[in-house]
Motif scaffolding. Structure first.
Motif, PDB file in Angstrom:
ATOM      1  N   ASP A  75       0.824  -1.216   0.000  1.00 27.51           N
ATOM      2  CA  ASP A  75       0.000   0.000   0.000  1.00 27.51           C
ATOM      3  C   ASP A  75       0.854   1.260   0.000  1.00 27.51           C
ATOM      4  O   ASP A  75       0.331   2.363  -0.092  1.00 27.51           O
ATOM      5  N   ARG A  76       2.201   1.102   0.116  1.00 27.23           N
ATOM      6  CA  ARG A  76       3.088   2.268   0.108  1.00 27.23           C
ATOM      7  C   ARG A  76       3.828   2.417  -1.218  1.00 27.23           C
ATOM      8  O   ARG A  76       4.455   3.443  -1.467  1.00 27.23           O
ATOM      9  N   THR A  77       3.849   1.397  -2.034  1.00 26.82           N
ATOM     10  CA  THR A  77       4.696   1.434  -3.228  1.00 26.82           C
ATOM     11  C   THR A  77       4.337   2.577  -4.159  1.00 26.82           C
ATOM     12  O   THR A  77       5.216   3.189  -4.775  1.00 26.82           O
ATOM     13  N   SER A  78       3.070   2.884  -4.269  1.00 24.46           N
ATOM     14  CA  SER A  78       2.685   3.997  -5.151  1.00 24.46           C
ATOM     15  C   SER A  78       3.227   5.318  -4.642  1.00 24.46           C
ATOM     16  O   SER A  78       3.495   6.244  -5.408  1.00 24.46           O
ATOM     17  N   SER A  79       3.404   5.425  -3.326  1.00 26.77           N
ATOM     18  CA  SER A  79       3.924   6.666  -2.745  1.00 26.77           C
ATOM     19  C   SER A  79       5.391   6.868  -3.067  1.00 26.77           C
ATOM     20  O   SER A  79       5.931   7.962  -2.876  1.00 26.77           O
ATOM     21  N   LEU A  80       6.069   5.790  -3.524  1.00 31.70           N
ATOM     22  CA  LEU A  80       7.478   5.909  -3.871  1.00 31.70           C
ATOM     23  C   LEU A  80       7.688   6.357  -5.304  1.00 31.70           C
ATOM     24  O   LEU A  80       8.822   6.622  -5.713  1.00 31.70           O
ATOM     25  N   ASP A  81       6.616   6.406  -6.065  1.00 37.99           N
ATOM     26  CA  ASP A  81       6.729   6.812  -7.467  1.00 37.99           C
ATOM     27  C   ASP A  81       6.712   8.337  -7.544  1.00 37.99           C
ATOM     28  O   ASP A  81       5.724   8.955  -7.934  1.00 37.99           O
ATOM     29  N   LEU A  82       7.823   8.941  -7.136  1.00 41.16           N
ATOM     30  CA  LEU A  82       7.923  10.394  -7.023  1.00 41.16           C
ATOM     31  C   LEU A  82       8.830  10.952  -8.116  1.00 41.16           C
ATOM     32  O   LEU A  82       9.731  10.258  -8.608  1.00 41.16           O
ATOM     33  N   PRO A  83       8.616  12.211  -8.514  1.00 38.75           N
ATOM     34  CA  PRO A  83       9.380  12.792  -9.639  1.00 38.75           C
ATOM     35  C   PRO A  83      10.892  12.760  -9.464  1.00 38.75           C
ATOM     36  O   PRO A  83      11.620  12.715 -10.447  1.00 38.75           O
ATOM     37  N   VAL A  84      11.380  12.779  -8.226  1.00 43.34           N
ATOM     38  CA  VAL A  84      12.826  12.812  -8.031  1.00 43.34           C
ATOM     39  C   VAL A  84      13.508  11.523  -8.500  1.00 43.34           C
ATOM     40  O   VAL A  84      14.720  11.482  -8.702  1.00 43.34           O
ATOM     41  N   ARG A  85      12.703  10.451  -8.702  1.00 44.23           N
ATOM     42  CA  ARG A  85      13.284   9.181  -9.168  1.00 44.23           C
ATOM     43  C   ARG A  85      14.067   9.372 -10.464  1.00 44.23           C
ATOM     44  O   ARG A  85      15.098   8.740 -10.671  1.00 44.23           O
ATOM     45  N   SER A  86      13.570  10.262 -11.348  1.00 45.37           N
ATOM     46  CA  SER A  86      14.245  10.450 -12.635  1.00 45.37           C
ATOM     47  C   SER A  86      15.635  11.039 -12.473  1.00 45.37           C
ATOM     48  O   SER A  86      16.485  10.897 -13.358  1.00 45.37           O
ATOM     49  N   ALA A  87      15.882  11.719 -11.355  1.00 49.88           N
ATOM     50  CA  ALA A  87      17.188  12.343 -11.133  1.00 49.88           C
ATOM     51  C   ALA A  87      18.145  11.454 -10.355  1.00 49.88           C
ATOM     52  O   ALA A  87      19.329  11.779 -10.231  1.00 49.88           O
ATOM     53  N   LEU A  88      17.654  10.332  -9.836  1.00 49.25           N
ATOM     54  CA  LEU A  88      18.500   9.496  -8.977  1.00 49.25           C
ATOM     55  C   LEU A  88      19.726   8.930  -9.689  1.00 49.25           C
ATOM     56  O   LEU A  88      20.816   8.903  -9.107  1.00 49.25           O
ATOM     57  N   PRO A  89      19.621   8.468 -10.963  1.00 49.62           N
ATOM     58  CA  PRO A  89      20.844   7.980 -11.621  1.00 49.62           C
ATOM     59  C   PRO A  89      21.926   9.055 -11.722  1.00 49.62           C
ATOM     60  O   PRO A  89      23.107   8.786 -11.465  1.00 49.62           O
ATOM     61  N   ALA A  90      21.524  10.266 -12.119  1.00 55.42           N
ATOM     62  CA  ALA A  90      22.504  11.351 -12.230  1.00 55.42           C
ATOM     63  C   ALA A  90      23.074  11.706 -10.868  1.00 55.42           C
ATOM     64  O   ALA A  90      24.272  11.999 -10.728  1.00 55.42           O
ATOM     65  N   LEU A  91      22.238  11.671  -9.822  1.00 59.89           N
ATOM     66  CA  LEU A  91      22.713  11.985  -8.477  1.00 59.89           C
ATOM     67  C   LEU A  91      23.708  10.934  -7.997  1.00 59.89           C
ATOM     68  O   LEU A  91      24.771  11.267  -7.446  1.00 59.89           O
ATOM     69  N   THR A  92      23.389   9.682  -8.217  1.00 58.10           N
ATOM     70  CA  THR A  92      24.296   8.604  -7.802  1.00 58.10           C
ATOM     71  C   THR A  92      25.623   8.703  -8.539  1.00 58.10           C
ATOM     72  O   THR A  92      26.707   8.529  -7.944  1.00 58.10           O
ATOM     73  N   ARG A  93      25.547   8.995  -9.846  1.00 58.20           N
ATOM     74  CA  ARG A  93      26.778   9.126 -10.633  1.00 58.20           C
ATOM     75  C   ARG A  93      27.623  10.299 -10.128  1.00 58.20           C
ATOM     76  O   ARG A  93      28.853  10.204 -10.015  1.00 58.20           O
ATOM     77  N   ALA A  94      26.973  11.419  -9.827  1.00 60.03           N
ATOM     78  CA  ALA A  94      27.703  12.601  -9.326  1.00 60.03           C
ATOM     79  C   ALA A  94      28.410  12.280  -8.011  1.00 60.03           C
ATOM     80  O   ALA A  94      29.565  12.671  -7.791  1.00 60.03           O
ATOM     81  N   LEU A  95      27.728  11.541  -7.132  1.00 66.33           N
ATOM     82  CA  LEU A  95      28.339  11.198  -5.847  1.00 66.33           C
ATOM     83  C   LEU A  95      29.491  10.221  -6.035  1.00 66.33           C
ATOM     84  O   LEU A  95      30.528  10.312  -5.360  1.00 66.33           O
ATOM     85  N   ASP A  96      29.325   9.277  -6.949  1.00 62.03           N
ATOM     86  CA  ASP A  96      30.398   8.305  -7.189  1.00 62.03           C
ATOM     87  C   ASP A  96      31.638   8.972  -7.773  1.00 62.03           C
ATOM     88  O   ASP A  96      32.772   8.612  -7.435  1.00 62.03           O
ATOM     89  N   GLU A  97      31.415   9.964  -8.660  1.00 59.94           N
ATOM     90  CA  GLU A  97      32.546  10.574  -9.367  1.00 59.94           C
ATOM     91  C   GLU A  97      33.151  11.758  -8.610  1.00 59.94           C
ATOM     92  O   GLU A  97      34.358  11.996  -8.677  1.00 59.94           O
TER      93      GLU A  97
END
Length: 855
Positions: free
Chosen positions: A5-27
């Motif tokens: 019942d919570r999974t839909s609440s995780l479908d938030l717009p910031v998800r699209s930026a997570l790959p770029a954010l993870t890459r920025a932190l790694d690099e």
């Protein structure tokens, strides 16, 4: 596992930026995350970074720093709900006075103040993988300081520590530069449209000043809320600057039955249960009634208030200001910035299309500041200076800050720290200063807690400091001791929060002092004294420069030199001495307005403000007595405690006092005989016409060089009467150009008298723009040319008088007068004065001072 019942609440717009954010932190190890409200940057990003949404990935510990306690609690609660857990399991929070963290906690939400305390104790942040500084756009001082410390940690101790600066509206480029040219990652939110309705007051309202807001504006805001309820659907979120304005607007809105909506109040002092209810949404249990949420800026960011479709924005905010000249620090009401207005408006479009009613004009909107003022540029920097000193950078010169601290504010802060024994002369922290920094309150309050605990016991000192730290509600009154009693017996939300803070401070001060070398600061000693005495002592220890003595009529003088006034009904008005704990000074007021203080006696004042005590000879010019006053004086700062006359004051001090009197009162203090006045006028004429070497004898010039021409006589004077006996003319003669020999030409260039053809010596008047020779007309017969002065440069202005001494004509050209003007004067006066000569040709007639001979 995430509950279904919570999974839909995780479908938030910031998800699209997570790959770029993870890459920025790694690099790069650091990144700036810009995400609009409602995109999930506060709740989803920490869970992803911690690995809590990936069953197979590694789990990392994440610390999220929020600027406010309410935001920290709400963020932790929301993340725990998404995981289907209670707060304190894998997601927890720590704020001042409350900690809900367990052994399994991976994501911890803290306030920036808590993060700073943790960094001072453990700079490495052992075990922490990532720190998220949320809501950076608000530019709180603690957040700026924490960012600077974390960058130091990354550079020197933990290069692998990852750092994110996150905000909805911020100076992304500035933060990116600060973080070492870190990448900027943007999340494009699914923003619902928000209609802007401009709703300014019909009549002008007074601009805010200090903590005061025009009641007419609050009445207008209440009217706009009622209008919004009529015109739009959904709950209403109304932004106001402070708790007092929220209460007044709530009063104007009336009860739920009349309004047709439930009125809720959200601010930092609101009970946790009320905050939770507002953030949970839904109004009363089982009720479909709409809600009106009156909130301070705590609702601008980090918090989602469910059901809100309408925002009413009063357009005001509270920011800290420091008056360094008077030692007063207080919040002040200002116009909200455009960034804040955008954040507030965005609350209406979090869940669906909405509307914002702005209580100002569109033209005014264009004149608003882009961003709120950075707190470091306007606030009291004492706590920041102590943090920097304990960090090892007393001047904060090596800290990476978006805005450097103002030099004057830092100097004032270091003075306070030195006076409280927190730092050495070089700015390095003392052991006492380190203990103060660990107490988690302003250094002034830390000093009062440490020293007060020794005098009155840890518990009572902690209770009073908790009052000063948390700030009692206005209804508790302006008497600190009475407010203390109200808090002890109170069952309101403030009293509960105060008790928790008092317990924390008591524990902290006992821990800080139990190992003090030699036991010199025992926290359990000296528990006696009345509430008034204890409250007064602790307040005076915290604010020694605000100790004040009565001047009558509810007016006081603080030892800092600032005046203070109490309200008409205040119990403190009858006190001889008070310790002012809280005061502000409106822009147009001559004195500060006391809003919280305590009664003290002179002994307490002397003890608390001992560093400001002075005793010595005081020889001054008294404006009141208009004479030299010589006394031996005891002072506590600007407050005179005792004085006795001096029989033999230092001659140099007397001389300085007389000089001060001359500069204040002017040269009229000296004796100016007619001869002295005449000499000064003659010298002034020559300086004006010939310049040097003739001296400037204007008031300003003579006062500026008074020791040069009055020095010898001044050395013998002891009081005003001695000045009045001095011959100014004799003293002025010292200014004559004796060295060049020009002094001998004074009578030639600017004679005191001029001999006319009749033999009379007539005095020249140098008082005007041109020297004047006033002489009877008959005495000038035979004089063809006008006398000239200053080496022939300036003709005198001849005032030709009748036989009776009345002006008959004025001329600077006698030759022309004899030729053209004399006939008319002769025709007019000859019949009136027949016994006086009136020759046809006066230029060849004999001059006379007498009448014609009798016939």
């Amino acid at each position: 596992m995430i509950p279904t019942d919570r999974t839909s609440s995780l479908d938030l717009p910031v998800r699209s930026a997570l790959p770029a954010l993870t890459r920025a932190l790694d690099e790069h190890g650091a990144a700036v995350l810009c995400a609009p409200p409602g995109t999930g940057k506060t709740t989803l990003v920490p869970l992803v970074l911690a690995g809590l949404l990936d069953a197979d990935g590694p789990v990392r510990r994440v610390v999220v720093a929020e600027p406010r306690r309410i935001a920290a609690r709400a963020a932790a609660r929301r993340m725990a709900w998404l995981l289907g857990e209670a707060v304190g399991e894998r997601v927890g929070f720590t704020v001042r006075g409350e900690r809900r963290v367990g052994r399994r906690t991976v994501v911890e939400v803290v306030t920036t103040g808590v993060l700073l305390q943790r960094l001072q104790r453990d700079p490495e942040l052992a075990g922490v993988d990532t720190v998220v500084l949320d809501e950076c756009h608000e530019r709180h001082l603690d957040a700026d300081t924490a960012a600077a410390f974390l960058l130091d940690v990354r550079t020197a101790l933990r290069p692998e520590l990852r750092l994110i600066a996150a905000s909805a509206t911020t100076d992304a480029e500035g933060w990116a530069r600060l973080l070492g040219d870190a990448p900027v990652v943007e999340a494009r939110g699914v923003s619902h449209p928000v209609e802007v309705v401009w709703a300014p007051p019909e009549r002008p309202v007074r601009p805010p000043h200090g903590m005061r807001v025009d009641p007419a504006l609050l009445e207008h805001v209440a009217g706009v809320v009622r209008r919004a309820l009529r015109e739009r659907e959904g709950d209403v979120l109304c932004f106001l600057p402070g708790v007092g304005e929220i209460a007044r607007v709530a009063g104007r809105l009336g009860g739920p039955e009349a309004l047709g909506a439930e009125v809720l109040q959200v601010h930092g002092r609101a009970p946790a249960a009320v905050q939770d209810a507002v953030l949970a949404g839904g109004g009363e249990a089982g009720s479909a009634r709409r809600r009106v949420v009156l909130a301070t800026s705590v609702a601008e960011s980090s918090l989602t208030v469910p059901g809100v479709r309408v925002v009413v924005d009063a357009g005001l905010a509270r920011e800290p200001r420091m008056d360094h000249a008077r030692g007063l620090s207080a919040l002040t009401t200002v116009r909200a910035s455009r960034a804040a207005a955008r954040q507030r408006a965005g609350r209406a479009g979090r869940e669906a299309p909405g509307t914002v009613y702005r209580c100002w004009t569109e033209a005014d909107d264009a004149r608003l500041a882009r961003f709120p003022a950075a707190e470091i540029t306007v606030a009291d920097l004492t706590a920041f200076a102590l943090q920097a000193a304990c960090w090892g950078d007393p001047d904060a010169a090596g800290l990476a800050l978006l805005d450097p601290p103002p030099a004057g504010a830092m100097a004032a802060a270091r003075e306070v720290l030195a006076a409280t024994g927190a730092v050495t002369g070089g700015g390095r922290p003392t052991e006492r200063g380190r203990r103060m920094a660990r107490l988690g309150v302003h250094p002034r309050l830390a000093r009062a807690l440490l020293d007060g605990a020794r005098e009155v016991g840890a518990r009572r000192a902690a209770e009073v400091v908790a009052l000063l730290s948390e700030g009692p509600p206005r209804e508790y009154g302006d008497d600190l001791a009475a407010a203390w009693r109200s808090a002890r017996r109170g069952g309101d939300a403030y009293a509960a929060r105060w008790r928790a803070e008092a317990r924390r401070l008591e524990s902290a001060v006992r821990g800080a002092t139990e190992n003090t070398e030699g036991g010199g600061e025992s926290a359990g000693a000296g528990s006696g004294g009345s509430d008034d005495a204890v409250a007064g002592l602790v307040a005076a220890l915290a604010f020694p420069e605000r100790v004040a003595r009565a001047r009558g009529g509810g007016a006081f003088l603080m030892v800092s030199g600032t005046g203070a006034e109490l309200g008409g009904g205040s119990r403190l008005r009858s006190a001889r001495w008070v310790a002012v704990a809280v005061a502000d000074r409106p822009v147009t007021a001559a004195s500060a307005r006391v809003t919280l203080g305590a009664v003290i006696d002179e002994d307490t004042a002397r003890e608390a403000a001992a560093a400001l005590f002075s005793e010595g000879e005081e020889v001054v010019w008294s404006q009141e007595r208009r004479d030299v006053v010589a006394r031996r004086v005891e002072r506590l700062g600007a407050v005179e405690l005792a004085a006795r006359p001096l029989s033999a004051p230092d001659p140099e001090l007397v001389r300085a006092a007389l000089l001060d009197g001359l500069r204040r009162e002017g040269l009229a203090l000296l004796r100016w005989s007619p001869e002295a006045v005449a000499l000064r006028l003659r010298l002034g004429f020559l300086h004006r016409e010939l310049g040097g070497p003739w001296p400037d004898v204007s008031e300003e010039a003579l006062l500026g060089s008074v020791e040069d021409w009055l020095g010898w006589e001044l050395g013998r004077a002891r009081r005003r009467a001695d000045l009045e006996r001095l011959d100014a003319g004799k003293a002025l003669e010292r200014l004559l150009p004796w060295a060049s020999g020009d002094a001998a030409r004074l009578e030639e260039l600017a004679p005191e008298r001029i001999e006319v053809p009749s033999g009379s010596r007539i005095r020249v008047d140098y008082g005007g723009g041109q020297p004047v020779l006033a002489v009877k007309l008959q005495e000038l017969f035979g004089l063809r040319e006008t006398p000239r002065l200053a080496g022939g440069r300036v003709p005198v202005l001849v005032h030709l008088l009748s036989p009776a001494g009345r002006p008959a004509a004025v001329t600077a050209d006698l030759a022309s007068f004899w030729k053209d003007g004399y006939r008319a004067v002769r025709a007019e006066l000859r019949g009136r004065y027949p016994r006086h000569p009136w020759p046809e040709d006066p230029s060849t007639a004999a001059p006379t001072r007498r009448t014609n001979s009798r016939r």
